[in-house]
Design a protein around this motif. Structure first.
Motif, PDB file in Angstrom:
ATOM      1  N   ASP A 125       0.814  -1.213   0.000  1.00  0.00           N
ATOM      2  CA  ASP A 125       0.000   0.000   0.000  1.00  0.00           C
ATOM      3  C   ASP A 125       0.847   1.262   0.000  1.00  0.00           C
ATOM      4  OD1 ASP A 125       0.892  -0.521   2.564  1.00  0.00           O
ATOM      5  OD2 ASP A 125      -0.888   0.276   3.548  1.00  0.00           O
ATOM      6  N   LEU A 126       2.147   1.126   0.297  1.00  0.00           N
ATOM      7  CA  LEU A 126       3.077   2.254   0.225  1.00  0.00           C
ATOM      8  C   LEU A 126       3.910   2.228  -1.057  1.00  0.00           C
ATOM      9  CD1 LEU A 126       4.444   2.416   3.896  1.00  0.00           C
ATOM     10  CD2 LEU A 126       2.809   3.966   2.816  1.00  0.00           C
ATOM     11  N   GLY A 127       3.645   1.257  -1.916  1.00  0.00           N
ATOM     12  CA  GLY A 127       4.436   1.133  -3.129  1.00  0.00           C
ATOM     13  C   GLY A 127       5.807   0.533  -2.888  1.00  0.00           C
ATOM     14  N   ARG A 128       5.914  -0.354  -1.887  1.00  0.00           N
ATOM     15  CA  ARG A 128       7.165  -1.054  -1.586  1.00  0.00           C
ATOM     16  C   ARG A 128       6.927  -2.539  -1.835  1.00  0.00           C
ATOM     17  NH1 ARG A 128       7.563   3.881  -1.373  1.00  0.00           N
ATOM     18  NH2 ARG A 128       8.347   5.041   0.440  1.00  0.00           N
ATOM     19  N   HIS A 129       7.754  -3.155  -2.670  1.00  0.00           N
ATOM     20  CA  HIS A 129       7.530  -4.531  -3.101  1.00  0.00           C
ATOM     21  C   HIS A 129       8.834  -5.307  -2.983  1.00  0.00           C
ATOM     22  CE1 HIS A 129       3.733  -3.035  -4.832  1.00  0.00           C
ATOM     23  NE2 HIS A 129       4.460  -2.007  -5.237  1.00  0.00           N
ATOM     24  N   CYS A 130       8.795  -6.419  -2.251  1.00  0.00           N
ATOM     25  CA  CYS A 130       9.974  -7.267  -2.083  1.00  0.00           C
ATOM     26  C   CYS A 130       9.766  -8.544  -2.888  1.00  0.00           C
ATOM     27  CB  CYS A 130      10.186  -7.584  -0.602  1.00  0.00           C
ATOM     28  SG  CYS A 130      11.768  -8.380  -0.258  1.00  0.00           S
ATOM     29  N   VAL A 131      10.633  -8.771  -3.877  1.00  0.00           N
ATOM     30  CA  VAL A 131      10.500  -9.897  -4.791  1.00  0.00           C
ATOM     31  C   VAL A 131      11.857 -10.589  -4.923  1.00  0.00           C
ATOM     32  CG1 VAL A 131       9.709 -10.651  -7.058  1.00  0.00           C
ATOM     33  CG2 VAL A 131       8.798  -8.543  -6.075  1.00  0.00           C
ATOM     34  N   PHE A 132      11.901 -11.887  -4.614  1.00  0.00           N
ATOM     35  CA  PHE A 132      13.146 -12.657  -4.622  1.00  0.00           C
ATOM     36  C   PHE A 132      14.240 -11.941  -3.821  1.00  0.00           C
ATOM     37  CE2 PHE A 132      10.952 -14.102  -8.503  1.00  0.00           C
ATOM     38  CZ  PHE A 132      10.758 -15.424  -8.120  1.00  0.00           C
ATOM     39  N   GLY A 133      13.808 -11.355  -2.721  1.00  0.00           N
ATOM     40  CA  GLY A 133      14.753 -10.711  -1.812  1.00  0.00           C
ATOM     41  C   GLY A 133      15.163  -9.311  -2.195  1.00  0.00           C
ATOM     42  N   ASN A 134      14.732  -8.838  -3.359  1.00  0.00           N
ATOM     43  CA  ASN A 134      15.098  -7.502  -3.819  1.00  0.00           C
ATOM     44  C   ASN A 134      13.946  -6.533  -3.565  1.00  0.00           C
ATOM     45  OD1 ASN A 134      17.779  -7.385  -5.777  1.00  0.00           O
ATOM     46  ND2 ASN A 134      16.901  -9.433  -5.535  1.00  0.00           N
ATOM     47  N   LEU A 135      14.286  -5.327  -3.121  1.00  0.00           N
ATOM     48  CA  LEU A 135      13.274  -4.339  -2.757  1.00  0.00           C
ATOM     49  C   LEU A 135      13.111  -3.311  -3.870  1.00  0.00           C
ATOM     50  CD1 LEU A 135      11.329  -3.354  -0.573  1.00  0.00           C
ATOM     51  CD2 LEU A 135      13.205  -2.023   0.408  1.00  0.00           C
ATOM     52  N   PHE A 136      11.864  -3.058  -4.217  1.00  0.00           N
ATOM     53  CA  PHE A 136      11.496  -2.060  -5.216  1.00  0.00           C
ATOM     54  C   PHE A 136      10.585  -1.025  -4.542  1.00  0.00           C
ATOM     55  CE2 PHE A 136      12.600  -5.842  -7.454  1.00  0.00           C
ATOM     56  CZ  PHE A 136      13.105  -5.457  -8.699  1.00  0.00           C
ATOM     57  N   ALA A 137      10.683   0.229  -4.994  1.00  0.00           N
ATOM     58  CA  ALA A 137       9.861   1.293  -4.397  1.00  0.00           C
ATOM     59  C   ALA A 137       9.373   2.241  -5.474  1.00  0.00           C
ATOM     60  CB  ALA A 137      10.663   2.066  -3.347  1.00  0.00           C
ATOM     61  N   VAL A 138       8.114   2.625  -5.365  1.00  0.00           N
ATOM     62  CA  VAL A 138       7.554   3.640  -6.242  1.00  0.00           C
ATOM     63  C   VAL A 138       8.146   4.987  -5.858  1.00  0.00           C
ATOM     64  CG1 VAL A 138       5.421   4.870  -6.818  1.00  0.00           C
ATOM     65  CG2 VAL A 138       5.427   2.380  -6.680  1.00  0.00           C
ATOM     66  N   VAL A 139       8.422   5.816  -6.840  1.00  0.00           N
ATOM     67  CA  VAL A 139       8.995   7.145  -6.612  1.00  0.00           C
ATOM     68  C   VAL A 139       7.878   8.174  -6.564  1.00  0.00           C
ATOM     69  CG1 VAL A 139      10.604   8.896  -7.438  1.00  0.00           C
ATOM     70  CG2 VAL A 139      11.101   6.473  -7.811  1.00  0.00           C
ATOM     71  N   GLY A 140       7.738   8.871  -5.412  1.00  0.00           N
ATOM     72  CA  GLY A 140       6.723   9.915  -5.289  1.00  0.00           C
ATOM     73  C   GLY A 140       5.351   9.385  -5.648  1.00  0.00           C
ATOM     74  N   GLY A 141       4.668  10.051  -6.562  1.00  0.00           N
ATOM     75  CA  GLY A 141       3.335   9.630  -6.975  1.00  0.00           C
ATOM     76  C   GLY A 141       3.352   8.759  -8.215  1.00  0.00           C
ATOM     77  N   GLY A 142       4.510   8.206  -8.559  1.00  0.00           N
ATOM     78  CA  GLY A 142       4.612   7.388  -9.763  1.00  0.00           C
ATOM     79  C   GLY A 142       3.927   6.047  -9.619  1.00  0.00           C
ATOM     80  N   GLU A 143       3.938   5.263 -10.694  1.00  0.00           N
ATOM     81  CA  GLU A 143       3.261   3.974 -10.701  1.00  0.00           C
ATOM     82  C   GLU A 143       4.226   2.807 -10.821  1.00  0.00           C
ATOM     83  OE1 GLU A 143       0.222   3.861 -13.629  1.00  0.00           O
ATOM     84  OE2 GLU A 143      -0.935   5.505 -12.771  1.00  0.00           O
ATOM     85  N   GLU A 144       5.337   2.992 -11.535  1.00  0.00           N
ATOM     86  CA  GLU A 144       6.253   1.877 -11.768  1.00  0.00           C
ATOM     87  C   GLU A 144       7.314   1.821 -10.669  1.00  0.00           C
ATOM     88  OE1 GLU A 144       9.366   0.148 -15.134  1.00  0.00           O
ATOM     89  OE2 GLU A 144       8.035   1.828 -15.609  1.00  0.00           O
ATOM     90  N   PRO A 145       7.402   0.712  -9.918  1.00  0.00           N
ATOM     91  CA  PRO A 145       8.425   0.605  -8.875  1.00  0.00           C
ATOM     92  C   PRO A 145       9.833   0.589  -9.469  1.00  0.00           C
ATOM     93  CG  PRO A 145       6.700  -1.053  -8.605  1.00  0.00           C
ATOM     94  CD  PRO A 145       6.531  -0.461  -9.967  1.00  0.00           C
ATOM     95  N   VAL A 146      10.773   1.131  -8.705  1.00  0.00           N
ATOM     96  CA  VAL A 146      12.175   1.210  -9.116  1.00  0.00           C
ATOM     97  C   VAL A 146      13.004   0.383  -8.133  1.00  0.00           C
ATOM     98  CG1 VAL A 146      14.143   2.758  -9.456  1.00  0.00           C
ATOM     99  CG2 VAL A 146      11.842   3.514 -10.069  1.00  0.00           C
ATOM    100  N   ARG A 147      13.947  -0.384  -8.643  1.00  0.00           N
ATOM    101  CA  ARG A 147      14.835  -1.126  -7.749  1.00  0.00           C
ATOM    102  C   ARG A 147      15.554  -0.138  -6.835  1.00  0.00           C
ATOM    103  NH1 ARG A 147      19.103  -4.771 -10.684  1.00  0.00           N
ATOM    104  NH2 ARG A 147      20.508  -3.073 -10.130  1.00  0.00           N
TER     105      ARG A 147
END
Length: 416
Positions: A125-147
């Motif tokens: 819900d904060l745009g933080r996604h952990c996949v295969f141990g790697n963390l991705f985060a959405v930047v500001g109000g963006g939609e695509e998570p960034v490593r």
């Protein structure tokens, strides 16, 4: 018999209010304290299901963390909650020298005497996604998570730059505990098989188990994995973001709470020590939409009081990052705000920046707070208790650097 479900200790103020919000919106009465409460303090709150303690551990060296966390963890362990959560930022920013999450794990394992520590960092819900141990985060109000090691803010954080997105590698620099991964594929297995594999991972001797969390429909699954290892007699020590609370609430099945809309309040005061580009954009938006700035290097109290008397909301910003004075900026902003509250009738305040929030709360003598309304996810509106302080009873928002849209300060002023 205690009705407590969870206690948590946040490594900074804004993260602590984030965890409180995750519980409160699920209908669980939660009180956040600025130091470990006594059983008597908890007993003052009817139907209390959760409590938290906001610390400034994220800005400490490992020896200072150990001196702070060891007695704090022991106090939380003895208050009867079956789960005790060391709440860290959802961007996991930390290092071997500052805010070491590894050192917190080492101390927690000793205090709680646990075989293993679950680590849950994803917070969908904060745009933080952990996949295969790697963390991705959405930047500001963006939609695509960034490593995370390519994130425009976190990879360049002035104190704890995130140069590694694989949280196992990042954490291995901070602790010598063995680290295993329970990955996203295993979360999709039938429940019995999933539990069998998780138990096998525990039995293998893994001391730290990082659990992936990609999307919201995995929350209840993750919550069930950790809840079955918890009991009031032997509390489970967990490390992670507010994804921990979100997962547990999904597992517990608590209902959504209803809050009374707070409505507009003018003028408000914003004090900001955050150096995040997200916060910088929010400051500029507010200045473009009627807020006024009181320069911190030019009699900020007099300037702010004049603008407040005119009915204009005011921003007091720390200015460009200067390592030579960074440690002094939070206490200075706290002192300025305390003076303003003594001389005005301001009833709503925003503090931007995790470390800044801790310094400001100490300067104001805040003892505890409860959420009174959601504004944007991760930065709720709170009512503070600060006996003998001009801040007692006012409304405050503690905002992390990466939280909120461009119009966030105007949103707080409007109350919705």
């Amino acid at each position: 018999m205690s009705e407590l479900l969870i206690g948590f200790l946040g490594d900074d103020f804004t993260g602590s209010t984030d965890a409180m919000e995750s519980l409160a919106v699920c209908g669980l009465r939660t009180v956040l304290f600025t130091s470990p409460p006594t059983a008597g303090q908890l007993a003052r709150y009817e139907r209390l299901r959760a409590f938290g303690v906001a610390s400034t551990a994220r800005s400490m060296s490992p020896p200072d963390m150990e001196r702070t966390l060891r007695p704090a963890f022991a106090a939380l362990r003895d208050l009867g909650a079956p789960i005790v959560h060391y709440k860290v930022c959802s961007t996991f920013d930390s290092s071997p020298r500052v805010g070491s999450i590894g050192r917190a794990i080492d101390v927690g394992m000793e205090v709680f005497g646990c075989r293993f520590v679950p680590v849950i960092v994803g917070a969908p819900d904060l745009g933080r996604h952990c996949v295969f141990g790697n963390l991705f985060a959405v930047v500001g109000g963006g939609e695509e998570p960034v490593r995370l090691d390519r994130h425009p803010s976190m990879s360049r954080h002035p104190v704890t730059p995130m140069d590694e997105a694989d949280l196992r590698l990042h954490l291995s620099r901070q602790t010598d505990k063995s680290i295993a991964l329970f990955d996203v594929r295993q979360l999709e297995l039938p429940a019995d098989e999933m539990q069998r594999r998780f138990d096998a991972l525990v039995a293998s001797g893994a001391q730290v188990i990082l659990i992936d969390l990609l999307h919201e429909n995995q929350l209840a699954t993750v919550g069930s994995l950790i809840a079955r290892h918890a009991s009031p007699d032997r509390p489970l020590f967990v490390v992670g973001s507010s994804g921990v609370e979100a997962a547990l609430c999904a597992h517990w099945g608590d209902t959504t709470a209803t809050f009374t809309p707070p409505g507009p309040v003018e003028p408000i005061v914003v004090v900001s020590g955050s150096r995040s580009p997200v916060t910088a954009g929010q400051v500029q938006w507010a200045l473009d939409h009627g807020f006024e700035q009181a320069p911190i290097d030019f009699t900020p109290i007099d300037c702010a009081m004049m603008r407040l008397k005119w009915g204009r909301s005011v921003i007091i910003d720390s200015g460009p990052f200067d390592p030579a004075v960074a440690s002094e900026m939070g206490p200075l902003l706290g002192c300025i705000l305390q003076n303003l509250l003594e001389c005005t009738r301001v009833q709503r305040v925003v503090v931007a920046g995790g470390d800044t929030s801790g310094h400001v709360a100490r300067a104001l003598g805040i003892e505890s707070m409860e959420m009174i309304a959601p504004l944007t996810r991760g930065a709720p509106l709170c009512r503070v208790s600060a006996p003998g302080s001009p801040a007692d009873g006012i409304e405050m928002v503690f905002k992390g650097g990466q939280i909120g849209g461009p119009d966030f300060f105007c949103l707080v002023e409007r109350g919705s």
